[in-house]
Design an enzyme around this catalytic site. Structure first.
Site, short mmCIF file in Angstrom:
data_model
loop_
_atom_site.label_atom_id
_atom_site.label_comp_id
_atom_site.label_asym_id
_atom_site.label_seq_id
_atom_site.Cartn_x
_atom_site.Cartn_y
_atom_site.Cartn_z
N GLY A 135 0.84 -1.21 0.00
CA GLY A 135 0.00 0.00 0.00
C GLY A 135 0.86 1.25 0.00
O GLY A 135 2.05 1.18 -0.33
N ASN A 136 0.28 2.39 0.34
CA ASN A 136 1.07 3.62 0.43
C ASN A 136 0.45 4.54 1.48
O ASN A 136 -0.54 4.17 2.11
CB ASN A 136 1.17 4.31 -0.94
CG ASN A 136 -0.20 4.66 -1.50
OD1 ASN A 136 -0.93 5.44 -0.91
ND2 ASN A 136 -0.56 4.04 -2.63
N HIS A 137 1.04 5.73 1.64
CA HIS A 137 0.65 6.60 2.77
C HIS A 137 -0.55 7.51 2.49
O HIS A 137 -0.84 8.38 3.31
CB HIS A 137 1.84 7.48 3.17
CG HIS A 137 3.00 6.69 3.67
ND1 HIS A 137 2.93 5.97 4.85
CD2 HIS A 137 4.24 6.50 3.17
CE1 HIS A 137 4.10 5.37 5.05
NE2 HIS A 137 4.90 5.67 4.04
N ALA A 163 -3.83 7.50 -4.96
CA ALA A 163 -2.47 7.01 -5.13
C ALA A 163 -2.59 5.50 -5.39
O ALA A 163 -2.62 4.69 -4.46
CB ALA A 163 -1.65 7.29 -3.88
#
Ligand code: PMT
Length: 401
Positions: A210-212, A278
């Site tokens: 995943g990402n932030h 994102a």
């Protein structure tokens, strides 16, 4: 536009109250009938006599009429029904919170609860109060009731600090209300689709790539679009945020593949599409059925490319105004321009990880808006709700050109 309209102006206790003398004059000059309701603390900042003289009507401050020994009362229900528009300016953090919670401890709040007309509110407060999560929650709640926010601007504040929280100028408030009456809101009748948040690409039943991204930027865009009159579909990857606005439909997805399908389902009916999500560029080739056990010292996962949602929409777009985001760490402008061209976009919003306060997670962002004619417009660091409004204003200017 305001000729013959009954405007109930609610004034609450902040230094910006002094500007309401100009506001009343402008409204009267535009042909409106203005009745003023003052809270007790507002009368410390602006004189009821001045406002009564300018509005040519008695100023109302309490439930009971102000004349000596009066047994007569100011009927909040009648006042609420009299108004074609209720405008609360300046709206303090205290009054906004009470409006959101249904508190009814003064005439202004009783009239607000009785009003059936459109209610506009123009916040004014110091910058830290404006940024406080509880104030933001009040804005959100009032918007979810269908009330219309006239955003505060940035500038010098009474405290001597510089930042967001200045009440919009009286001329701008009048223009905002006039614009609303003339064409409804600028995005009335428009369908807006927004992608937001991260995607989670499963490795096994308990792990993912995943990402932030928190989703904040996309959620603020959804709220602002709805406030400007649009019907909105917000396609969100996993996020702790929630949204409650009658004009927003939330579609929750987890992976890039799910976001791709949801976006394509909605695209045909959309007039404006903004991809703020994102999305993971890669996903694991295989997803293990069971939790992968810890064994070897080194472990690798083979990744395959996810479909690029934005590019795929760019390839089929017809009437849609398509806007992407670019999150860059180097050669920002050139990379953003490259994405704009390659993905066949109408505009791209650049945010750079090199600007402090910009990008993932926080409440602020710093953007540069680049359109397909390569007109480049940088903006200051602002809260994400203000950034959302800037982006939408740029889009509205172009779709109306
Ligand atoms: O959610 P927040 O915490 O508020 O953070 C906001 C944000 C930083 C995530 C947001 O402002 C932002 O920059 N979003 C885009 C992040 C990104 O993935 O940028 P990119 O340069 O890698 O992608 C370019 C564009 O293609 C983006 O519009 C992205 O949504 C889109 N894309 C990318 C990959 C993919 N497979 N499909 C896509 O649609």
């Amino acid at each position: 536009m305001l000729g013959g309209k009954n405007i109930l102006l609610g004034i609450t206790g902040g230094i910006a109250a002094y500007k309401t003398t100009f506001l009343v004059r402008l409204l009267i000059k535009a042909g409106a009938n203005v009745k003023v309701v003052l809270t007790e603390s507002a009368s410390s900042f602006v004189s009821p006599l001045t406002l009564a003289t300018l509005s040519k009507k008695p100023v109302l401050t309490s439930f009971v009429k102000e004349e000596d020994n009066s047994t007569d009362w100011n009927n909040h229900v009648e006042l609420g029904l009299w108004a074609d528009i209720m405008l609360i300016a300046p709206a303090t953090a205290n009054t906004l919170s009470k409006m959101g919670n249904g508190t009814c401890d003064n005439l202004l709040l009783a009239v607000y609860l009785s009003a059936k007309c459109p209610v506009f509110f123009a916040p004014a407060m110091d910058l830290d109060m404006y940024k406080h999560p509880s104030t933001k929650a009040s804005f959100e709640k009032l918007r979810s009731f269908g009330n219309i926010m006239i955003p505060a601007t940035s500038g010098e504040l009474a405290s001597g600090l510089h930042g967001e929280g200045r009440m919009a100028e009286p001329e701008d408030i009048v223009k905002f209300v006039q614009d609303y009456l003339s064409k409804g809101l600028p995005l009335s009748g428009k369908q807006v689709m927004i992608t937001a948040g991260p995607t989670y690409e499963a490795i096994d039943p308990v792990r993912f790539i995943g990402n932030h991204s928190s989703g904040k930027m996309g959620y603020e865009l959804a709220k602002a679009s709805a406030d400007l009159g649009a019907k909105v579909v917000l396609i969100s990857g996993p996020s702790s945020l929630s949204i409650k606005h009658e004009a927003v439909t939330l579609v929750k997805v987890t992976s890039g593949e799910e976001m791709f399908r949801a976006a394509h389902d909605q695209f045909k009916n959309s007039d404006i599409v903004i991809c703020a999500a994102a999305v993971a560029d890669y996903r694991p080739k295989e997803v293990a059925d069971q939790k992968i056990k810890k064994k070897e010292d080194q472990f690798s996962i083979q990744l395959v490319k996810n479909k690029d949602i934005l590019s795929s929409l760019g390839a089929i777009k017809e009437k849609q105004y398509l806007v992407g985001f670019a999150l860059e760490t180097e050669n920002e402008i050139e990379n953003a321009k490259g994405k704009l061209k390659r993905k066949n976009l109408d505009a791209i919003v650049l945010n750079s990880m090199n600007d402090s306060g910009a990008g993932f997670g926080g409440d602020t962002n710093k953007i540069t808006f680049i359109d397909k004619n390569l007109r480049i417009k940088p903006f200051d660091l602002k809260t994400k709700d203000a950034v959302a409004l800037d982006i939408l204003n740029e889009i509205i200017e172009r779709i109306n050109a």
